[in-house]
Design an enzyme around this catalytic site. Structure first.
Site, PDB file in Angstrom:
ATOM      1  N   ILE A 118      49.135  70.745 130.830  1.00 44.45           N
ATOM      2  CA  ILE A 118      49.383  69.551 131.648  1.00 44.45           C
ATOM      3  C   ILE A 118      48.168  69.262 132.515  1.00 44.45           C
ATOM      4  O   ILE A 118      47.991  68.157 132.991  1.00 44.45           O
ATOM      5  CB  ILE A 118      50.649  69.691 132.525  1.00 44.45           C
ATOM      6  CG1 ILE A 118      50.501  70.805 133.567  1.00 44.45           C
ATOM      7  CG2 ILE A 118      51.894  69.870 131.683  1.00 44.45           C
ATOM      8  CD1 ILE A 118      51.514  70.698 134.699  1.00 44.45           C
ATOM      9  N   ASP A 119      47.317  70.278 132.733  1.00 44.69           N
ATOM     10  CA  ASP A 119      46.179  70.116 133.649  1.00 44.69           C
ATOM     11  C   ASP A 119      45.059  69.244 133.076  1.00 44.69           C
ATOM     12  O   ASP A 119      44.184  68.809 133.821  1.00 44.69           O
ATOM     13  CB  ASP A 119      45.581  71.482 133.999  1.00 44.69           C
ATOM     14  CG  ASP A 119      46.526  72.341 134.814  1.00 44.69           C
ATOM     15  OD1 ASP A 119      47.564  71.823 135.253  1.00 44.69           O
ATOM     16  OD2 ASP A 119      46.220  73.534 135.015  1.00 44.69           O
TER      17      ASP A 119
ATOM     18  N   ARG B  83      45.106  73.804 139.028  1.00 46.64           N
ATOM     19  CA  ARG B  83      44.568  74.992 139.680  1.00 46.64           C
ATOM     20  C   ARG B  83      43.091  74.809 140.024  1.00 46.64           C
ATOM     21  O   ARG B  83      42.678  74.978 141.152  1.00 46.64           O
ATOM     22  CB  ARG B  83      44.718  76.138 138.683  1.00 46.64           C
ATOM     23  CG  ARG B  83      44.979  77.422 139.329  1.00 46.64           C
ATOM     24  CD  ARG B  83      45.253  78.564 138.423  1.00 46.64           C
ATOM     25  NE  ARG B  83      45.498  78.322 137.016  1.00 46.64           N
ATOM     26  CZ  ARG B  83      46.382  79.004 136.314  1.00 46.64           C
ATOM     27  NH1 ARG B  83      47.118  79.906 136.898  1.00 46.64           N
ATOM     28  NH2 ARG B  83      46.521  78.810 135.024  1.00 46.64           N
TER      29      ARG B  83
HETATM   30  O1  F6P Z   1      47.972  75.925 133.636  1.00 48.78           O
HETATM   31  C1  F6P Z   1      49.024  75.073 133.804  1.00 48.78           C
HETATM   32  C2  F6P Z   1      49.715  75.335 135.114  1.00 48.78           C
HETATM   33  O2  F6P Z   1      50.834  74.474 135.120  1.00 48.78           O
HETATM   34  C3  F6P Z   1      48.853  75.139 136.365  1.00 48.78           C
HETATM   35  O3  F6P Z   1      48.728  73.792 136.743  1.00 48.78           O
HETATM   36  C4  F6P Z   1      49.594  75.976 137.377  1.00 48.78           C
HETATM   37  O4  F6P Z   1      48.730  76.431 138.393  1.00 48.78           O
HETATM   38  C5  F6P Z   1      50.080  77.119 136.565  1.00 48.78           C
HETATM   39  O5  F6P Z   1      50.197  76.657 135.235  1.00 48.78           O
HETATM   40  C6  F6P Z   1      51.398  77.680 137.033  1.00 48.78           C
HETATM   41  O6  F6P Z   1      51.723  78.759 136.242  1.00 48.78           O
HETATM   42  P1  F6P Z   1      53.114  79.551 136.255  1.00 48.78           P
HETATM   43  O7  F6P Z   1      54.023  78.865 135.289  1.00 48.78           O
HETATM   44  O8  F6P Z   1      52.742  80.907 135.822  1.00 48.78           O
HETATM   45  O9  F6P Z   1      53.664  79.476 137.648  1.00 48.78           O
END
Ligand code: F6P
Length: 338
Positions: free
Chosen positions: A126-127, A171
């Site tokens: 999604i990033d 992130r």
């Molecule tokens: O890499 C995609 C992402 O959605 C980032 O935007 C976010 O920081 C991270 O994954 C969150 O990861 P998790 O699902 O491990 O909390």
């Protein structure tokens, strides 16, 4: 051929559309059989797999998440991970893999391909921070959800003459914040690529209040003030060494309230941006990636990844996708309103 599929890393709207496209085309046009590995790289590492006939992919086009499950398992952190994966693929009669993932999952794919595992990658996150592709599916859905949230937050902020800080995912890259901030008309947008000056953010919010307006801020979870002036909540690391972020909105809302004397609230959208049904754009892009990845397996063009360039789908070497993170370039940086 017998083709294995896996989805790794954070889930993403559109993954099921890829799986569906691959299986339907593979069975009907190539006479392929499919095996679905469970929970990212954990599946091939532990030999955890299910058969994937066409009936298993019926009705999943509009479904969020991934029917295969996902994880952030890093098989290369195990001393014999690569050997175990190769042995399990042989035992299950799998000729090639289609790997759907972001920088970490595709980084593992690249390393395994270098050790002789036949595979093709499909970029997802999604990033939207993978180099080599203009867009990843999931991004459009995340931006749509964040934009809708901003629209809703705007009306309640105006009713109560408040500042509302909406924290979105991203992130290291501010693509979601940038696009949602533009589409949702945020008064201030903060991204990780451009450390912010707290005094200027406060001034922009104060100016809104002086004009009798509310203030709406769209803030990337990775946004930080200049020169490390704050320590935010960080909740440990995942298997790829990524720190779990969160907390900038709460911190900023507190500072705004203290500085302006107006009420401020923080809203963290978090995983709402990743869950649920993909937009039409993401379903189409995911389907196109799936069809192209399957053709690449049959070419064969192992060690490549599908990529969107303009409106066309191309194949690009996996290392191009994982070499650099696609961050927001300076020409796109948001500016604070004066
Ligand atoms: O890499 C995609 C992402 O959605 C980032 O935007 C976010 O920081 C991270 O994954 C969150 O990861 P998790 O699902 O491990 O909390």
């Amino acid at each position: 051929m017998r083709v294995g599929l896996l989805t790794g890393g954070g889930d993403c709207p559109g993954l099921n559309a890829v799986i569906r496209a691959v299986v339907r085309k593979g069975v009907r046009e190539y006479g392929d059989e499919f095996v679905g590995f469970k929970d990212g790289w954990r599946g091939p590492l532990e030999g955890d797999a299910v058969e994937l006939p066409v009936s298993a992919v019926e009705g999943i086009l509009a479904q969020g998440g991934t029917i295969l499950g996902s994880s952030r398992t890093n098989p290369l952190s195990e001393p014999d991970g690569a050997r175990r994966i190769a042995a399990n693929l042989t035992a299950l009669g799998v000729d090639a893999l289609i790997v759907m993932g972001g920088e970490d999952t595709l980084g593992v794919a690249e390393a395994l391909h270098g050790q002789g595992v036949p595979l093709v990658g499909v970029p997802k996150t999604i990033d939207n921070d993978l180099a080599a592709t203009d867009y990843t599916f999931g991004f459009d859905t995340a931006v749509a959800i964040a934009t809708e949230a901003l629209d809703r937050l705007r009306t309640t902020a105006e009713s109560h003459h408040r500042a509302i800080v909406c924290e979105v995912m991203g992130r290291h890259a501010g693509w979601i914040a940038l696009h949602a901030g533009i589409a949702g008309g945020a008064d201030v947008t903060l991204i990780p690529e451009l450390p912010f000056d707290l005094a200027k953010v406060i001034a922009a919010v104060e100016a809104r209040f002086r004009r009798g307006q509310a203030a709406l801020l769209c803030v990337s979870e990775g946004a930080r003030p200049i020169a490390g002036t704050l320590t935010l909540q960080e909740g440990g690391e995942d298997a790829f060494g990524h720190v779990r972020l969160g907390g900038v909105a709460v911190w900023l809302a507190g500072r705004l309230e203290a500085a302006t004397g107006h009420e401020a609230r923080a809203v963290v959208l978090g995983h709402l941006q990743r869950g649920g049904t993909p937009t039409a754009y993401d379903r189409v892009l995911a389907t196109r990636f799936g069809l192209a990845a399957l053709d690449a397996v049959h070419t064969p063009a192992y060690g490549t990844m599908t990529a969107l360039r303009g409106t066309e789908i191309h194949l690009t070497p996996l290392q191009e996708a994982t070499r650099t993170l696609k961050t927001v370039p300076p020409t796109h940086h948001p500016t604070l309103p004066t």
